[in-house]
Design an enzyme around this catalytic site. Sequence first.
Site, PDB file in Angstrom:
ATOM      1  N   ARG A   1      52.786  21.996  56.806  1.00 12.18           N
ATOM      2  CA  ARG A   1      53.619  20.876  56.552  1.00 12.18           C
ATOM      3  C   ARG A   1      53.194  19.480  57.221  1.00 12.18           C
ATOM      4  O   ARG A   1      52.812  19.586  58.379  1.00 12.18           O
ATOM      5  CB  ARG A   1      55.134  21.006  57.288  1.00 12.18           C
ATOM      6  CG  ARG A   1      55.966  22.130  56.593  1.00 12.18           C
ATOM      7  CD  ARG A   1      57.269  22.411  57.113  1.00 12.18           C
ATOM      8  NE  ARG A   1      57.262  22.893  58.423  1.00 12.18           N
ATOM      9  CZ  ARG A   1      58.205  23.611  59.106  1.00 12.18           C
ATOM     10  NH1 ARG A   1      59.235  23.825  58.278  1.00 12.18           N
ATOM     11  NH2 ARG A   1      58.125  24.204  60.127  1.00 12.18           N
TER      12      ARG A   1
ATOM     13  N   ASP B   1      48.130  27.337  61.555  1.00 11.35           N
ATOM     14  CA  ASP B   1      47.894  28.519  60.704  1.00 11.35           C
ATOM     15  C   ASP B   1      47.736  27.824  59.251  1.00 11.35           C
ATOM     16  O   ASP B   1      47.662  27.027  59.007  1.00 11.35           O
ATOM     17  CB  ASP B   1      49.227  29.707  60.843  1.00 11.35           C
ATOM     18  CG  ASP B   1      48.730  31.147  60.471  1.00 11.35           C
ATOM     19  OD1 ASP B   1      47.531  31.278  60.004  1.00 11.35           O
ATOM     20  OD2 ASP B   1      49.677  31.934  60.625  1.00 11.35           O
TER      21      ASP B   1
ATOM     22  N   HIS C   1      50.545  34.545  64.437  1.00 13.06           N
ATOM     23  CA  HIS C   1      50.168  33.135  64.915  1.00 13.06           C
ATOM     24  C   HIS C   1      50.520  32.808  66.245  1.00 13.06           C
ATOM     25  O   HIS C   1      49.683  32.283  67.277  1.00 13.06           O
ATOM     26  CB  HIS C   1      50.686  32.025  63.849  1.00 13.06           C
ATOM     27  CG  HIS C   1      50.162  30.682  64.065  1.00 13.06           C
ATOM     28  ND1 HIS C   1      50.744  29.482  63.646  1.00 13.06           N
ATOM     29  CD2 HIS C   1      49.096  30.225  65.106  1.00 13.06           C
ATOM     30  CE1 HIS C   1      50.014  28.421  64.086  1.00 13.06           C
ATOM     31  NE2 HIS C   1      49.531  28.794  64.875  1.00 13.06           N
TER      32      HIS C   1
ATOM     33  N   ASP D   1      56.690  22.384  64.505  1.00 12.13           N
ATOM     34  CA  ASP D   1      56.342  21.305  63.858  1.00 12.13           C
ATOM     35  C   ASP D   1      57.322  20.409  63.232  1.00 12.13           C
ATOM     36  O   ASP D   1      57.169  19.287  62.571  1.00 12.13           O
ATOM     37  CB  ASP D   1      54.948  21.344  62.809  1.00 12.13           C
ATOM     38  CG  ASP D   1      55.365  22.183  61.643  1.00 12.13           C
ATOM     39  OD1 ASP D   1      56.659  22.915  61.739  1.00 12.13           O
ATOM     40  OD2 ASP D   1      54.590  22.420  60.704  1.00 12.13           O
ATOM     41  N   ASP D   2      58.497  20.892  63.058  1.00  9.01           N
ATOM     42  CA  ASP D   2      59.681  20.614  62.543  1.00  9.01           C
ATOM     43  C   ASP D   2      60.784  20.200  63.290  1.00  9.01           C
ATOM     44  O   ASP D   2      61.922  20.003  63.059  1.00  9.01           O
ATOM     45  CB  ASP D   2      60.194  21.365  61.600  1.00  9.01           C
ATOM     46  CG  ASP D   2      60.709  22.818  62.043  1.00  9.01           C
ATOM     47  OD1 ASP D   2      60.436  22.980  63.020  1.00  9.01           O
ATOM     48  OD2 ASP D   2      61.302  23.489  61.344  1.00  9.01           O
TER      49      ASP D   2
ATOM     50  N   ASP E   1      61.342  36.310  67.839  1.00 10.71           N
ATOM     51  CA  ASP E   1      62.655  35.923  68.506  1.00 10.71           C
ATOM     52  C   ASP E   1      63.694  36.691  68.724  1.00 10.71           C
ATOM     53  O   ASP E   1      64.271  36.918  69.609  1.00 10.71           O
ATOM     54  CB  ASP E   1      62.943  34.580  68.045  1.00 10.71           C
ATOM     55  CG  ASP E   1      63.222  34.599  66.435  1.00 10.71           C
ATOM     56  OD1 ASP E   1      62.847  35.656  65.700  1.00 10.71           O
ATOM     57  OD2 ASP E   1      64.020  33.702  65.894  1.00 10.71           O
TER      58      ASP E   1
ATOM     59  N   SER F   1      62.034  30.609  56.247  1.00 10.23           N
ATOM     60  CA  SER F   1      63.526  30.886  56.291  1.00 10.23           C
ATOM     61  C   SER F   1      64.129  30.306  55.285  1.00 10.23           C
ATOM     62  O   SER F   1      65.330  30.585  54.789  1.00 10.23           O
ATOM     63  CB  SER F   1      64.173  30.516  57.570  1.00 10.23           C
ATOM     64  OG  SER F   1      64.353  28.971  57.688  1.00 10.23           O
TER      65      SER F   1
END
Length: 342
Positions: A60, A87, A133, A155-156, A233, A264
């Site tokens: 992204r 990655d 990763h 990164d978001d 998670d 997702s």
Amino acid sequence: MTSNLFLYCDIVDRKITNGKGRPDIGEHLNGVNSSKIYIEKILFSDKEVVIPVLVIACNRVSVRKNLDQLIKIRPSASKFPIIVSQDCGHVPTAKVIQSYGSQVIHIQQPDLSEPQIPWSHRKWKGYYKISRHYKWALNQVFHKLKHTSVIIVEDDLDISPDFFEYFSALYPILKSDPTLWCISAWNDNGKENIIENNSELLYRTDFFPGLGWMLTNDLWNELGPKWPLTFWDDWLRHPDQRKGRSCIRPEISRTHTFGKIGVSKGQFFDKHLKFIKLNSKPVKFTKMDLSYLKKENFDKLFHEKVYSLPTVNWMDLKLNKVSGHTAVRIDYNDKKSLSNYC
């Protein structure tokens, strides 16, 4: 007029409180703790402690939004170095990261092969890659770069103005309290219409929140060798990993996700994630006494607050038949009843 609904769960004694507004536990704890236990300052020093920020990236180019914010608000580049682990081998994203030059450290996950997964899990292949990763990136941070702690963001994420202040203040508590295993910037129930508008309010939680969190090398030495192939998670939330330990999380989140597009596929984003409130009022946490968050202080005062509340019937509350209280308690005995209340 329908009032907002707030729920407090006491995991140990299986109690729940519910009212039109949350009890101001943060204020209660600060005010009652007369035997203040200050965290030893030796654990945190501007000269001694370096806490890197690990940015997990893939494909992204919008990683620029996250990096711009981190660089803008970090108080010190030497104390908070930014490590971007990428990655996917996506060249446009790599060019964005590299455009920051010496402001960030760019590392690239070398294994871009397709993971070997069961046929029934093929639709979750992306989650296998993410878990792989994370393991590689954390090994780089702790084993190769020899850091003793790290703040992980993806990164978001947008970050609040006091993001670094928050983690700086809570680092000594994480290091000194063995009943803690992470500091999180995220409140999973942090929608604006169901939280208390108190930027200073912090809690201990038995649920791993993620989305901007800090861990130590000691924890990674424990978790790294058994890191899961996928859904890392959810794996962290299992009792075998948590081992009765807690995280600290804020009432108002210090991160907010803008990542609708990803592995997702936007699951829960439109219905939930985009409504999580990002804190906009900076708090000087490093100037506050946060020792109330240590287990021996927090549990005692939290229990006292919960059990001081009047007990009411759930249906009466739901039908707005309860008045005259800003907070009440509802008792429950099993998971089914708790699920019905929540």
